[in-house]
Structures are given as C-alpha cells and as structure tokens.
Design an enzyme around this catalytic site. Structure first.
Site, short mmCIF file in Angstrom:
data_model
loop_
_atom_site.label_atom_id
_atom_site.label_comp_id
_atom_site.label_asym_id
_atom_site.label_seq_id
_atom_site.Cartn_x
_atom_site.Cartn_y
_atom_site.Cartn_z
N ALA A 133 -1.34 -14.39 -9.39
CA ALA A 133 -1.93 -13.78 -10.58
C ALA A 133 -3.13 -12.93 -10.16
CB ALA A 133 -2.35 -14.84 -11.59
N GLY A 134 -2.92 -11.62 -10.10
CA GLY A 134 -3.99 -10.71 -9.74
C GLY A 134 -4.63 -10.09 -10.96
N ASN A 135 -5.63 -9.27 -10.74
CA ASN A 135 -6.35 -8.66 -11.85
C ASN A 135 -5.49 -7.67 -12.63
OD1 ASN A 135 -9.16 -9.71 -11.71
ND2 ASN A 135 -9.05 -8.88 -9.64
N GLY A 137 -12.04 -14.99 -3.20
CA GLY A 137 -10.86 -14.89 -4.06
C GLY A 137 -9.64 -15.53 -3.43
N ASP A 154 -6.58 -14.61 -3.49
CA ASP A 154 -5.70 -13.65 -2.82
C ASP A 154 -6.18 -13.36 -1.41
OD1 ASP A 154 -7.99 -12.43 -3.86
OD2 ASP A 154 -6.96 -10.59 -4.46
N THR A 160 -6.23 -3.98 -7.10
CA THR A 160 -7.18 -3.47 -8.09
C THR A 160 -8.45 -3.02 -7.38
OG1 THR A 160 -6.28 -5.03 -9.70
CG2 THR A 160 -8.39 -4.00 -10.22
N THR A 216 -7.01 22.88 -10.14
CA THR A 216 -7.74 21.65 -10.48
C THR A 216 -6.96 20.42 -10.05
OG1 THR A 216 -8.83 22.69 -12.37
CG2 THR A 216 -8.70 20.30 -12.39
#
Length: 259
Positions: free
Chosen positions: A7-9, A108, A110, A133, A187
């Site tokens: 479960a990551g951010n 963390g 992870d 993230t 751009t």
C-alpha cells in the site's frame, strides 16, 4: 500462495506469490476510504480472470506507508480469506535488518522492504533508487543494513506542482524527449525537456554525491514504474528490479514464518 499487499501513497498493489515467483499482480489507486468489501469484490473478479480463486491464498502479508489504509486491508484478509495477516515491520514480521539511522521508527515500510530484497539479490554496497510518489535513494551496507538516504519529490509530483502553479502551462505526459536537444521550440517541448532531463540530471548528480560519500564501489539498483523510462537515457543504473517491494514482502514472510 502468498497474497502480498503493498500500500503506497499513490497506488496499492496486490500480488500472488508462489515460492518467491510472482504469478499475478494488480494495481488500484490508494484510497483509505475504500472498504474491505470493495477490495474483496474487485480482487475476487481479478483472481478469477487469472484462473485463481480466494482458496488459493494461504497467507497474507501487508506493507503500508498509509496507516489509514491498514485496517480495511486487515479486515479483507480476516473476513474474506480467513487469514490473520502479517504486517511488515510489526510482530512476527519485525525487520530482519539493521536500520542504522537516527530515527529507525520513521523508516517507510517500502524502503525497508526494498533494502531486504536488494540485499538478497545483490552483494556489496548498494544504492536503491525507487521511483514512486517520492523518489527515494536508499544506501545499503554490505551486511544488509539500511544506512540512510535521500527523499526527493517524485516526477509526477514535480509536474503537478508546475502545472497547478502556472495557469498557462498545459498538462503533458511524462515521456523521453524525441531528441537529445535541450533548446525547446514550443512550450510543451520545453516542459518535457525540463521535466525529463532535469530529472535525469538530479538522478545522476545525487548518485555521484552518494557514491563519493560512501567511498567504495556501489551497485545502483532502480525500481518503480518509471525506472525503465530513465534507463534509456542514463547509464547510472546497474540493474532494474521492477518488483523489489513485492519481493521484499515475500522474503519477509518467509523469514517470519520460518522463525
């Protein structure tokens, strides 16, 4: 088989692992409000599409950097798989590595899992770069100890901040520029050059500084979804390991259940 949950951010990954081999994996956006029932319906359908059923799952391990997501994942394991899950970094699944930093309690899950897997697969001093993230640089000693590292904004966060703060800039896809030229003529091309080559410069610059500080030969391991995108235009990586966190969960489960 083992159901490994990372479960990551940004994303939540479920993977079926059989004797260390990943048989299937599924990804969903992380949302702490998602209930165990919602996970179960989604996962049941995906298991069937891959030719599996929930009865094939004999163990569950969860690694999370999102505390609010943990409860519903534990309920998923107990209610729908009738399994008490292991939680990475806690109880029987305490970290089997030394966290040689000033605040080990704040490392963390992870990052610790990446260290476990990287050390199991590679020897010597290591530098693990994870493109998530956040982009993290983790230094691993020859004994497998986590010695610290760097946290930098992930490339998607950098792009989101740029677009949200500048009203006239368009949202662009993250991709390698069509050429190696760094003088953009539009751009959009200038944004692509700035985001992509700027990130490559950061990776190379920080890696050089870390290597100089470590002072001995270092093997650089890249993981995370965007690792292969950058590998095309830099020779800084010695190996790409896209599933390092899941492999870390599998190894941690094996260590915890053997003891």
């Amino acid at each position: 088989m083992l159901l490994a949950v990372d479960a990551g951010n940004t994303n939540l990954v479920f993977a079926l692992v059989d004797r260390g081999t990943i048989k299937a994996r599924w990804r969903i956006a992380t949302d702490p409000r998602r209930t165990a029932d919602q996970y179960a319906v989604w996962l049941h359908q995906l298991l069937e599409l891959e030719g599996y059923s929930k009865s094939d799952v004999s163990a569950v391990i969860i690694g999370t950097v999102v505390p609010r997501a943990l409860h519903n994942l534990e309920v998923l394991a107990s209610k729908y798989f009738h399994i008490q899950p292991l939680i990475a970094g806690h109880g029987k699944a305490e970290w089997p590595i030394e966290l040689d930093v000033d605040e080990p309690q704040n490392v963390g899950a992870d990052r610790a899992l990446n260290v476990i897997a990287a050390h199991a697969k590679h020897s010597g001093d290591l530098l693990v770069i994870d493109f998530g993230t956040a982009t993290t640089f983790d230094v691993v000693g020859p004994s497998g100890a986590y010695r610290g590292g760097i946290i930098a904004p992930g490339i998607n966060l950098s792009l989101d901040a740029l677009v949200s703060a500048a009203a006239k800039l368009p949202r662009i896809a993250i991709e390698a520029p069509a050429t190696n030229r760094v003088i953009g003529r539009t751009t959009e091309s200038q944004m692509i050059i700035g985001i992509y080559w700027g990130y490559v410069a950061m990776i190379e610059g920080l890696t050089d500084r870390l290597k100089a500080e470590i002072g001995s030969p270092v093997k650089v391991i890249a993981t995370g979804g965007l690792a292969t995108l950058f590998d095309k235009h830099t020779d800084v990586f010695d190996a790409i390991e896209p599933d390092l966190t899941i492999q870390g969960l599998s190894l941690l489960h094996d260590m915890a259940t053997r003891s």
